[in-house]
Design an enzyme around this catalytic site. Structure first.
Site, PDB file in Angstrom:
ATOM      1  N   ILE A 135      -5.895   9.744   7.504  1.00 22.39           N
ATOM      2  CA  ILE A 135      -4.682  10.452   7.111  1.00 22.39           C
ATOM      3  C   ILE A 135      -4.802  10.618   5.608  1.00 22.39           C
ATOM      4  O   ILE A 135      -4.714   9.656   4.859  1.00 22.39           O
ATOM      5  CB  ILE A 135      -3.424   9.698   7.549  1.00 22.39           C
TER       6      ILE A 135
ATOM      7  N   ARG B 176       2.905  -0.607  -1.646  1.00 20.20           N
ATOM      8  CA  ARG B 176       4.187   0.084  -1.789  1.00 20.20           C
ATOM      9  C   ARG B 176       5.347  -0.702  -1.189  1.00 20.20           C
ATOM     10  O   ARG B 176       6.484  -0.580  -1.643  1.00 20.20           O
ATOM     11  CB  ARG B 176       4.126   1.468  -1.122  1.00 20.20           C
TER      12      ARG B 176
ATOM     13  N   LYS C  14      -2.217   3.398  10.566  1.00 18.12           N
ATOM     14  CA  LYS C  14      -2.728   3.972   9.328  1.00 18.12           C
ATOM     15  C   LYS C  14      -2.966   2.799   8.384  1.00 18.12           C
ATOM     16  O   LYS C  14      -2.020   2.133   7.947  1.00 18.12           O
ATOM     17  CB  LYS C  14      -1.746   4.965   8.719  1.00 18.12           C
TER      18      LYS C  14
ATOM     19  N   THR D  88       4.613   9.866   2.516  1.00 16.75           N
ATOM     20  CA  THR D  88       4.644   9.528   1.095  1.00 16.75           C
ATOM     21  C   THR D  88       4.272  10.738   0.249  1.00 16.75           C
ATOM     22  O   THR D  88       4.954  11.074  -0.720  1.00 16.75           O
ATOM     23  CB  THR D  88       3.668   8.381   0.798  1.00 16.75           C
TER      24      THR D  88
ATOM     25  N   TYR E 285       2.170   2.044   9.827  1.00 17.00           N
ATOM     26  CA  TYR E 285       1.639   2.367   8.501  1.00 17.00           C
ATOM     27  C   TYR E 285       1.688   1.116   7.643  1.00 17.00           C
ATOM     28  O   TYR E 285       2.762   0.640   7.294  1.00 17.00           O
ATOM     29  CB  TYR E 285       2.456   3.514   7.898  1.00 17.00           C
TER      30      TYR E 285
ATOM     31  N   TYR F 243      11.404  -3.094   0.368  1.00 15.61           N
ATOM     32  CA  TYR F 243      12.504  -3.683  -0.405  1.00 15.61           C
ATOM     33  C   TYR F 243      13.122  -4.882   0.312  1.00 15.61           C
ATOM     34  O   TYR F 243      12.928  -6.011  -0.109  1.00 15.61           O
ATOM     35  CB  TYR F 243      13.585  -2.660  -0.778  1.00 15.61           C
TER      36      TYR F 243
END
Length: 296
Positions: free
Chosen positions: A207, A142, A165, A48, A137, A111
């Site tokens: 991270i 997001r 993560k 990202t 992740y 999405y």
């Protein structure tokens, strides 16, 4: 027990661009060398913070291949290989292994999203495609989708799924997942403001966006946790709280690229739809960098 791909502070590294918009590999090399010289334990490329979502496929692959070759095993390299298209995520994962990456960071589908059953199918397909260790992740802010503890437990049984993560901010979910999974799932904080509490639960590090501007300090913070020196670690977490907050005053990586520019790095412009930080936020970022004593 699964050996973690890395322990400590892995930098979610920015991607510098030239004035004409290409990846600036000369500056990228300077940034990587600086990170390694100042304690960073792993390089996470094309995530990202690296603006991978605005990079086309050829460019993404070139950046991953370049990073693996340039780092040359000085520290582990984890390549961003996630996609909401499972077939494409498989392609990127295989490519990262061919390049010599030490792991792949694979974000949950966004999405189109999916169900928990879909997450199991998606990640099983990715983990089956080659032997590259996969870091899941989880960032629902997001992607709009979040693992459950049961899903993480089932995925953790796959030998190629190395860890998670964790960027949901949900410590109840984390505690439940870590209790279920035990040593089958390594966990890294995906939030710089939660390094100490997550490591107190048994996390393997972070991270980190903060590492872009404070690599040695972020590494040192994780080491204090490994040494069970949690009161000192807590004080470090508090010391950098305001800087961390400033680094997320706008959508990541807008603030951290501004911070690196202030520090003298030639990181170039952001790619649309990301735009420059506002003057007010730029002033705040500069103030917090100075207060924290950050410099190249």
């Amino acid at each position: 027990m699964k050996n973690p791909v890395f322990t400590g502070a892995g930098v979610a590294i920015v991607t510098p661009f030239t004035a004409t918009g290409e990846v600036n590999y000369e500056e990228f090399g300077r940034i990587v060398d600086h990170q390694i010289a100042h304690g960073t334990d792993a390089i996470i490329v094309c995530g990202t913070t690296g603006e991978a979502s605005a990079m086309h496929d050829k460019e993404h692959r070139e950046a991953v291949a370049w990073c693996c070759e340039y780092v040359n095993h000085r520290v582990p390299v984890i390549a961003g290989v996630g996609s909401n298209d499972t077939a494409y995520a498989v392609e990127l994962t295989r490519f990262a292994q061919e390049c010599g990456a030490d792991g792949g960071l694979s974000v949950t589908p966004y999405y189109n999203k999916t169900t928990q059953r879909g997450l199991l199918a998606h990640y099983t397909k990715i983990a089956d495609c080659c032997d590259l260790p996969i870091i899941l992740y989880n960032v629902p802010s997001r992607t709009g989708v979040c693992f459950t503890a049961d899903t993480l437990y089932q995925l953790a049984q796959h030998p190629n799924i190395n860890g998670l993560k964790a960027a949901s901010g949900d410590f109840s979910l984390l505690a439940a997942a870590m209790a279920k999974c035990g040593d089958d799932l390594n966990v890294w904080s995906g939030n710089d403001d939660q390094i100490v509490p997550l490591m107190a639960l048994g996390g393997k590090g972070v991270i980190s966006v903060l590492s872009n501007v404070a690599p040695q300090e972020t590494h040192d913070l994780t080491q204090l946790c490994f040494e069970n020196r949690y009161p000192e670690a807590a004080q470090m977490q508090f010391k950098y709280h305001d800087l961390i907050d400033a680094l997320f005053c706008e959508v990541n990586p807008i603030p951290v690229k501004k911070a690196m520019e202030i520090l003298g790095w030639n990181v170039g412009a952001l790619r649309l739809p990301l735009v420059e930080a506002s003057e007010e936020h730029a002033a705040r970022i500069k103030k917090e960098l100075e207060k924290a004593g950050c410099k190249i």
